[in-house]
Design an enzyme around this catalytic site. Structure first.
Site, PDB file in Angstrom:
ATOM      1  N   CYS A 154      60.492  -5.296  23.807  1.00  0.00           N
ATOM      2  CA  CYS A 154      59.079  -5.071  23.485  1.00  0.00           C
ATOM      3  C   CYS A 154      58.529  -6.080  22.478  1.00  0.00           C
ATOM      4  CB  CYS A 154      58.876  -3.667  22.946  1.00  0.00           C
ATOM      5  SG  CYS A 154      59.466  -2.406  24.057  1.00  0.00           S
TER       6      CYS A 154
ATOM      7  N   ASN B  95      53.460   2.951  26.699  1.00  0.00           N
ATOM      8  CA  ASN B  95      54.263   1.811  26.252  1.00  0.00           C
ATOM      9  C   ASN B  95      54.619   0.949  27.469  1.00  0.00           C
ATOM     10  OD1 ASN B  95      56.282   0.075  25.408  1.00  0.00           O
ATOM     11  ND2 ASN B  95      57.482   1.641  24.339  1.00  0.00           N
TER      12      ASN B  95
ATOM     13  N   HIS C  63      52.627  -3.490  18.849  1.00  0.00           N
ATOM     14  CA  HIS C  63      53.272  -2.910  20.032  1.00  0.00           C
ATOM     15  C   HIS C  63      52.862  -1.439  20.119  1.00  0.00           C
ATOM     16  CE1 HIS C  63      56.011  -1.839  23.061  1.00  0.00           C
ATOM     17  NE2 HIS C  63      56.905  -1.257  22.291  1.00  0.00           N
TER      18      HIS C  63
HETATM   19  N1  ACO Z   1      57.702  17.322  25.886  1.00  0.00           N
HETATM   20  C1  ACO Z   1      58.029  18.402  25.172  1.00  0.00           C
HETATM   21  N2  ACO Z   1      59.049  18.395  24.285  1.00  0.00           N
HETATM   22  C2  ACO Z   1      59.732  17.274  24.131  1.00  0.00           C
HETATM   23  C3  ACO Z   1      59.435  16.115  24.869  1.00  0.00           C
HETATM   24  C4  ACO Z   1      58.372  16.159  25.783  1.00  0.00           C
HETATM   25  N3  ACO Z   1      58.000  15.110  26.530  1.00  0.00           N
HETATM   26  N4  ACO Z   1      60.311  15.126  24.490  1.00  0.00           N
HETATM   27  C5  ACO Z   1      61.122  15.654  23.564  1.00  0.00           C
HETATM   28  N5  ACO Z   1      60.781  16.959  23.353  1.00  0.00           N
HETATM   29  C6  ACO Z   1      61.383  17.913  22.448  1.00  0.00           C
HETATM   30  C7  ACO Z   1      62.822  17.584  22.119  1.00  0.00           C
HETATM   31  O1  ACO Z   1      63.702  18.049  23.106  1.00  0.00           O
HETATM   32  C8  ACO Z   1      62.999  18.304  20.793  1.00  0.00           C
HETATM   33  O2  ACO Z   1      63.242  19.643  21.065  1.00  0.00           O
HETATM   34  P1  ACO Z   1      64.301  20.450  20.162  1.00  0.00           P
HETATM   35  O3  ACO Z   1      63.708  20.435  18.792  1.00  0.00           O
HETATM   36  O4  ACO Z   1      64.331  21.792  20.823  1.00  0.00           O
HETATM   37  O5  ACO Z   1      65.582  19.681  20.242  1.00  0.00           O
HETATM   38  C9  ACO Z   1      61.609  18.201  20.146  1.00  0.00           C
HETATM   39  O6  ACO Z   1      60.700  17.878  21.211  1.00  0.00           O
HETATM   40  C10 ACO Z   1      61.509  17.136  19.076  1.00  0.00           C
HETATM   41  O7  ACO Z   1      62.148  15.947  19.557  1.00  0.00           O
HETATM   42  P2  ACO Z   1      62.146  14.611  18.730  1.00  0.00           P
HETATM   43  O8  ACO Z   1      62.939  13.597  19.495  1.00  0.00           O
HETATM   44  O9  ACO Z   1      62.494  14.876  17.327  1.00  0.00           O
HETATM   45  O10 ACO Z   1      60.583  14.263  18.806  1.00  0.00           O
HETATM   46  P3  ACO Z   1      59.855  13.137  18.055  1.00  0.00           P
HETATM   47  O11 ACO Z   1      58.762  13.688  17.259  1.00  0.00           O
HETATM   48  O12 ACO Z   1      60.813  12.190  17.371  1.00  0.00           O
HETATM   49  O13 ACO Z   1      59.170  12.331  19.261  1.00  0.00           O
HETATM   50  C11 ACO Z   1      59.528  10.291  20.476  1.00  0.00           C
HETATM   51  C12 ACO Z   1      59.990  11.729  20.252  1.00  0.00           C
HETATM   52  C13 ACO Z   1      58.092  10.332  20.941  1.00  0.00           C
HETATM   53  C14 ACO Z   1      60.405   9.657  21.522  1.00  0.00           C
HETATM   54  C15 ACO Z   1      59.627   9.513  19.144  1.00  0.00           C
HETATM   55  O14 ACO Z   1      60.898   9.710  18.583  1.00  0.00           O
HETATM   56  C16 ACO Z   1      59.390   8.053  19.290  1.00  0.00           C
HETATM   57  O15 ACO Z   1      58.295   7.625  19.573  1.00  0.00           O
HETATM   58  N6  ACO Z   1      60.433   7.226  19.041  1.00  0.00           N
HETATM   59  C17 ACO Z   1      60.281   5.784  19.085  1.00  0.00           C
HETATM   60  C18 ACO Z   1      60.092   5.298  20.476  1.00  0.00           C
HETATM   61  C19 ACO Z   1      59.885   3.833  20.478  1.00  0.00           C
HETATM   62  O16 ACO Z   1      59.364   3.281  19.533  1.00  0.00           O
HETATM   63  N7  ACO Z   1      60.305   3.126  21.474  1.00  0.00           N
HETATM   64  C20 ACO Z   1      60.094   1.707  21.409  1.00  0.00           C
HETATM   65  C21 ACO Z   1      60.920   0.990  22.181  1.00  0.00           C
HETATM   66  S1  ACO Z   1      60.740   1.380  23.877  1.00  0.00           S
HETATM   67  C22 ACO Z   1      61.117  -0.032  24.675  1.00  0.00           C
HETATM   68  O17 ACO Z   1      61.571  -0.943  24.082  1.00  0.00           O
HETATM   69  C23 ACO Z   1      60.898  -0.132  26.147  1.00  0.00           C
END
Ligand code: ACO
Length: 328
Positions: free
Chosen positions: A110, A285, A255
């Site tokens: 990315c 993304n 990004h």
């Molecule tokens: N819908 C509903 N619930 C969900 C979903 C969804 N789509 N996805 C995850 N959850 C749940 C999880 O299972 C978890 O449930 P639990 O508490 O029962 O275990 C809860 O939501 C919280 O999960 P987290 O992973 O802590 O959620 P978070 O607030 O961290 O959000 C996310 C997840 C959006 C992926 C975030 O961590 C994020 O944006 N991370 C960075 C991603 C990124 O920057 N990627 C860049 C590179 S991508 C690339 O290079 C192609």
């Protein structure tokens, strides 16, 4: 010496997938996705990556008022090339008839558009005149649509620009931390052996086995922590090299991985969110295509006015990051 954006282009596949569509295939909701990521819609391609790349490339060359024959270098960035070899850049070169151009690909996930811009800047200082950068991603090809924690995040798109030598400055900070490689990766399809056989036998199982070949695995929380830090470090570093502070930037194109990451970076840098261009709600993304698509949109809106100080910052699988600042 700096660089000048001569023309921009983009391509978004026709099909739009909403959060409600995801709620039909995995346990999720519009409310969760909007609140946790800022995303509402993303485009999903039925066409191959090289077709998206070609369309964005043609638009950028045309808007630069150039002929494909004026291009002397094509740099493509992608993690979703249609072929292992040849390079996507060669396919684009052939398709648009840029007969005088050298062509090769860059894989910096990315952050790759910033890496490409940095590389273009160096080539421009060494005799090249018109560098075409094309960032094209068909992330839907490597998305696991049974994994709710990743599938809602990604979309497909291509962005492009032609750059030439400019009067102003260009400063960048590029970096990587390969010890975080196991937090965001995709095995090649048909590859069920460990992703990396490391010299240290204890590290062989470093990459989680939960990931199926061919699709992205991500430890969202770990990547999130890396991202917030990398965004501010890269942007602050590039500003410092340029003798300015982040407050001097008129516009920042980040990004588009998560709205909360952009908000945290803005806070960390002490800048209002309005200074950052955000289109994550419409496209999700799209990996290395995020920044050039945003650039092309800003161009269409007439917001790339000469004299403006622009910052760009990306991060992604590797883990890698890159930030740059330059004057339009
Ligand atoms: N819908 C509903 N619930 C969900 C979903 C969804 N789509 N996805 C995850 N959850 C749940 C999880 O299972 C978890 O449930 P639990 O508490 O029962 O275990 C809860 O939501 C919280 O999960 P987290 O992973 O802590 O959620 P978070 O607030 O961290 O959000 C996310 C997840 C959006 C992926 C975030 O961590 C994020 O944006 N991370 C960075 C991603 C990124 O920057 N990627 C860049 C590179 S991508 C690339 O290079 C192609």
């Amino acid at each position: 010496m700096g660089l000048k954006i001569l023309g921009t282009g983009y391509y978004l596949p026709e099909k739009v997938v909403t959060n409600a569509d995801f709620a039909k295939i995995v346990e999720t909701s519009d409310e969760w996705i909007v609140k946790r990521t800022g995303m509402k819609e993303r485009h999903i391609a039925s066409e191959p990556t090289h077709v998206m790349a070609e369309k964005a490339a043609r638009m950028a060359v045309e808007r630069a008022g150039l002929s494909p024959l004026d291009i002397d270098l094509i740099l493509c960035t992608t993690v979703t090339s249609d072929y292992i070899t040849p390079a996507l850049a060669c396919i684009v070169q052939g398709a648009i008839g840029a007969k005088n151009a050298a062509a090769f690909d860059i894989n910096a996930a990315c952050a790759a558009f910033v890496y490409a811009l940095d590389m273009a800047n160096m080539y421009l200082q060494h005799g090249y005149h018109h560098v075409l950068i094309v960032s094209a991603e068909g992330l839907s090809k490597i998305t696991d649509y049974t994994d709710r924690s990743t599938c809602v995040l990604f979309g497909d798109a291509a962005g492009a620009c032609v750059v030439g030598k400019g009067e102003g400055d260009f400063q960048s900070v590029l970096g990587s931390d390969g010890t975080g490689a196991h937090t965001l990766f995709a095995r090649r399809p048909l590859n069920d052996i460990p992703f990396v056989e490391q010299a240290d036998p204890q590290s062989v199982d470093h990459f989680p086995d939960v990931n199926r070949p061919g699709v992205l695995y991500m430890d969202g929380r770990e990547v999130y922590k890396f991202a917030v830090n990398a965004m501010s470090t890269a942007l602050k570093g590039a500003c410092e090299k340029d003798g300015i502070t982040p407050a001097d930037l008129d516009l920042i194109i980040p990004h588009q991985a998560n709205l909360r990451i952009i908000q945290s970076a803005a806070k960390e840098l002490g800048l209002p969110l309005e200074r950052f261009y955000v289109n994550i709600d419409r496209y999700g993304n799209t990996s290395s295509a995020c920044i050039p698509v945003a650039l092309a949109e800003l161009d269409e809106q007439g917001r790339l006015t000469p004299g403006k100080k622009v910052g760009m910052v990306g991060f992604g699988a590797g883990l890698v990051y890159g930030g740059c600042v330059f004057t339009l």
